[in-house]
Write an enzyme that holds these catalytic residues in place. Structure first.
Site, mmCIF file in Angstrom:
data_model
loop_
_atom_site.group_PDB
_atom_site.id
_atom_site.type_symbol
_atom_site.label_atom_id
_atom_site.label_comp_id
_atom_site.label_asym_id
_atom_site.label_seq_id
_atom_site.Cartn_x
_atom_site.Cartn_y
_atom_site.Cartn_z
ATOM 1 N N TYR A 133 -1.544 -9.578 -1.455
ATOM 2 C CA TYR A 133 -1.752 -8.821 -2.403
ATOM 3 C C TYR A 133 -1.015 -9.436 -3.767
ATOM 4 O O TYR A 133 -1.554 -9.588 -4.685
ATOM 5 C CB TYR A 133 -0.979 -7.490 -2.478
ATOM 6 N N SER B 174 -0.898 -6.882 -11.884
ATOM 7 C CA SER B 174 0.283 -6.103 -11.359
ATOM 8 C C SER B 174 1.832 -6.658 -11.692
ATOM 9 O O SER B 174 1.752 -7.841 -11.686
ATOM 10 C CB SER B 174 0.337 -5.740 -9.664
HETATM 11 N N1 LIG Z 1 -0.911 2.023 -7.873
HETATM 12 C C1 LIG Z 1 -0.239 1.105 -8.397
HETATM 13 O O1 LIG Z 1 1.256 1.175 -8.016
HETATM 14 C C2 LIG Z 1 -0.522 -0.076 -8.994
HETATM 15 C C3 LIG Z 1 -1.998 -0.428 -9.035
HETATM 16 N N2 LIG Z 1 -2.358 -1.663 -9.365
HETATM 17 C C4 LIG Z 1 -3.715 -2.140 -9.454
HETATM 18 O O2 LIG Z 1 -4.641 -1.134 -10.210
HETATM 19 C C5 LIG Z 1 -6.054 -1.016 -9.568
HETATM 20 C C6 LIG Z 1 -6.372 0.302 -9.450
HETATM 21 O O3 LIG Z 1 -5.612 0.829 -8.339
HETATM 22 P P1 LIG Z 1 -5.151 2.396 -8.168
HETATM 23 O O4 LIG Z 1 -6.038 2.991 -9.253
HETATM 24 O O5 LIG Z 1 -3.671 2.400 -7.920
HETATM 25 O O6 LIG Z 1 -5.870 2.351 -6.854
HETATM 26 P P2 LIG Z 1 -6.621 3.683 -6.185
HETATM 27 O O7 LIG Z 1 -6.867 3.337 -4.690
HETATM 28 O O8 LIG Z 1 -6.349 4.913 -6.608
HETATM 29 O O9 LIG Z 1 -8.309 3.369 -6.991
HETATM 30 C C7 LIG Z 1 -8.886 2.023 -6.612
HETATM 31 C C8 LIG Z 1 -10.451 2.406 -6.918
HETATM 32 O O10 LIG Z 1 -11.445 1.307 -6.418
HETATM 33 C C9 LIG Z 1 -12.059 1.424 -5.605
HETATM 34 N N3 LIG Z 1 -12.583 0.221 -4.761
HETATM 35 C C10 LIG Z 1 -11.731 -0.206 -3.976
HETATM 36 N N4 LIG Z 1 -12.537 -1.177 -3.162
HETATM 37 C C11 LIG Z 1 -13.783 -1.388 -3.914
HETATM 38 C C12 LIG Z 1 -14.649 -2.193 -3.736
HETATM 39 N N5 LIG Z 1 -14.899 -3.116 -2.887
HETATM 40 N N6 LIG Z 1 -15.739 -1.967 -4.500
HETATM 41 C C13 LIG Z 1 -15.686 -0.852 -5.548
HETATM 42 N N7 LIG Z 1 -14.739 -0.107 -5.711
HETATM 43 C C14 LIG Z 1 -13.713 -0.246 -4.647
HETATM 44 C C15 LIG Z 1 -11.801 2.498 -4.542
HETATM 45 O O11 LIG Z 1 -12.622 3.427 -4.099
HETATM 46 C C16 LIG Z 1 -10.823 3.414 -5.863
HETATM 47 O O12 LIG Z 1 -11.761 4.516 -6.359
HETATM 48 C C17 LIG Z 1 -5.849 -2.158 -8.468
HETATM 49 O O13 LIG Z 1 -6.422 -3.352 -8.887
HETATM 50 C C18 LIG Z 1 -4.220 -2.172 -8.127
HETATM 51 O O14 LIG Z 1 -3.982 -3.362 -7.531
HETATM 52 C C19 LIG Z 1 -1.581 -2.631 -10.240
HETATM 53 C C20 LIG Z 1 -0.071 -2.402 -10.195
HETATM 54 C C21 LIG Z 1 0.305 -1.034 -9.756
HETATM 55 C C1 LIG Z 2 0.762 -1.280 -2.673
HETATM 56 C C2 LIG Z 2 -0.376 -0.903 -3.647
HETATM 57 C C3 LIG Z 2 0.452 -0.663 -5.056
HETATM 58 C C4 LIG Z 2 1.230 -1.822 -5.344
HETATM 59 C C5 LIG Z 2 1.775 -1.795 -6.760
HETATM 60 C C6 LIG Z 2 2.505 -2.904 -7.229
HETATM 61 O O1 LIG Z 2 1.745 -3.711 -7.620
HETATM 62 C C7 LIG Z 2 3.796 -3.102 -6.774
HETATM 63 C C8 LIG Z 2 4.441 -3.912 -7.001
HETATM 64 C C9 LIG Z 2 5.802 -4.390 -6.633
HETATM 65 C C10 LIG Z 2 5.972 -5.094 -5.407
HETATM 66 O O2 LIG Z 2 5.457 -4.717 -4.314
HETATM 67 C C11 LIG Z 2 7.509 -5.754 -5.519
HETATM 68 C C12 LIG Z 2 7.873 -5.409 -6.809
HETATM 69 O O3 LIG Z 2 9.021 -4.900 -6.987
HETATM 70 C C13 LIG Z 2 6.924 -4.890 -7.658
HETATM 71 C C14 LIG Z 2 7.139 -3.736 -8.569
HETATM 72 C C15 LIG Z 2 8.283 -4.274 -9.619
HETATM 73 C C16 LIG Z 2 8.484 -3.230 -10.798
HETATM 74 C C17 LIG Z 2 9.527 -3.854 -11.766
HETATM 75 C C18 LIG Z 2 9.830 -3.145 -12.896
HETATM 76 C C19 LIG Z 2 11.036 -4.035 -13.392
HETATM 77 C C20 LIG Z 2 11.559 -2.994 -14.606
HETATM 78 O O4 LIG Z 2 11.416 -1.678 -14.773
HETATM 79 O O5 LIG Z 2 12.360 -3.561 -15.448
#
Ligand SMILES: NC(=O)C1=CN([C@@H]2O[C@H](COP(=O)(O)OP(=O)(O)OC[C@H]3O[C@@H](n4cnc5c(N)ncnc54)[C@H](O)[C@@H]3O)[C@@H](O)[C@H]2O)C=CC1
Ligand SMILES: CCCCCC(=O)/C=C/[C@H]1[C@H](O)CC(=O)[C@@H]1CCCCCCC(=O)O
Length: 261
Positions: free
Chosen positions: A151, A138
């Site tokens: 996290y 992330s």
């Molecule tokens: N949504 C965001 O803003 C961001 C998400 N991420 C990362 O992207 C990845 C996917 O996240 P999203 O699609 O946003 O989340 P989401 O919550 O929409 O999907 C996550 C999926 O993982 C599954 N999951 C959760 N715990 C599990 C377990 N113990 N075993 C098997 N499956 C499990 C859930 O059932 C769900 O289907 C994560 O690693 C998250 O940290 C990274 C940066 C930003």
């Molecule tokens: C809460 C679950 C989803 C978390 C998504 C995630 O990874 C968020 C990261 C932010 C953190 O909490 C603090 C931040 O500022 C992160 C986002 C940073 C975005 C930077 C973009 C910079 C740019 O556009 O130049």
């Protein structure tokens, strides 16, 4: 960019970023094993994908990635069903500062286990044909915040582990590329967890700062994240790469100072 004949395993593939990546893989003619905790959402996702891409191109395996035996079974079932494994995407992740131990188990420990299981089924050290592992970190690994300390720690760990394993794979001639994906905010259900005291505990009081950053930095679509994922899957030059995806710069890579002699 045909991936015909290739087999992928995606953890957390039932929704959000994982589901978008599964769809991209199927569009490129890969076979895909969806590994997810959520039985209902997983079966619904598979039904939709079967209708879109035809039956037999994807499977759903209900599995908690923190259950080591179940995760190992999921990898083996994938190979048993599709005959091989070429792509592993360790995507499953949660955001829970109250049960922070669980967050470490899902976001880091299970990524490590998924990487090692991927090597068991893809590495030349095990007589296999090679492949690629993409671990999901992330932008929290580059921009820390007061409301997601654990996290943030897990996402830092994913980068460090993946880069070290990429070096090990190169030196050990595993034939497996290991890369990391670091999206900024993405429009998925996970984002809403920051509003919840049951997830954030005492850190929920910082949620306004989080929401301010979302307004400031923007929110990505899961499809753009999937596009970046596909680039790292198909570009055979990439090993140890750290891809960043932000609204301001799009898909780009973090560069590190070369190791000094
Ligand atoms: N949504 C965001 O803003 C961001 C998400 N991420 C990362 O992207 C990845 C996917 O996240 P999203 O699609 O946003 O989340 P989401 O919550 O929409 O999907 C996550 C999926 O993982 C599954 N999951 C959760 N715990 C599990 C377990 N113990 N075993 C098997 N499956 C499990 C859930 O059932 C769900 O289907 C994560 O690693 C998250 O940290 C990274 C940066 C930003
Ligand atoms: C809460 C679950 C989803 C978390 C998504 C995630 O990874 C968020 C990261 C932010 C953190 O909490 C603090 C931040 O500022 C992160 C986002 C940073 C975005 C930077 C973009 C910079 C740019 O556009 O130049």
């Amino acid at each position: 960019m045909a991936l015909r004949g290739k087999v992928a395993l995606v953890t957390g593939g039932a929704q959000g970023i994982g589901c978008a990546v599964v769809e991209s893989l199927l569009k490129n003619e890969a076979k895909v094993s969806i590994v997810d905790l959520n039985q209902e959402v997983g079966e619904k996702c598979k039904k939709q994908l079967d209708e879109q891409f035809g039956v037999g191109n994807c499977s759903f395996i209900q599995c908690d990635v923190t259950d080591a035996a179940k995760l190992q079974e999921a990898f083996q079932s994938t190979v048993d069903q599709f005959g091989r494994l070429d792509i592993v995407i360790n995507n499953a992740g949660i955001n829970n500062e109250k049960n922070w131990e669980k967050t470490i188990e899902v976001n880091l420990t299970s990524v490590i286990k998924g990487t090692y299981l991927g090597l068991e089924h893809m590495s030349k050290e095990h007589g296999k044909q090679g492949g690629v592992v993409i671990n999901v970190s992330s932008m929290a690994a580059f921009f820390h915040s007061p409301h997601q300390p654990v996290y943030t720690a897990t996402k830092h760990g994913v980068i460090g582990f993946s880069r070290a394993m990429a070096d090990a794979s190169e030196h050990g001639d595993y034939g497996v590329r290991i890369n990391t994906l670091c999206p900024a905010f993405v429009d998925t259900p996970l984002l809403h967890s920051v509003e919840l005291e049951e997830n954030m505990g005492k850190f929920v009081k910082f949620k306004d700062d989080f929401k301010h950053r979302m307004r400031k930095f923007g929110v990505l679509t899961p499809s753009l994240v999937a596009e970046g994922m596909m680039m790292m899957i198909t570009d055979s030059r990439l090993n140890g790469a750290v891809m960043k995806i932000t609204c301001s710069k799009g898909i780009h890579y973090h560069t590190y100072e070369p190791l000094s002699a």
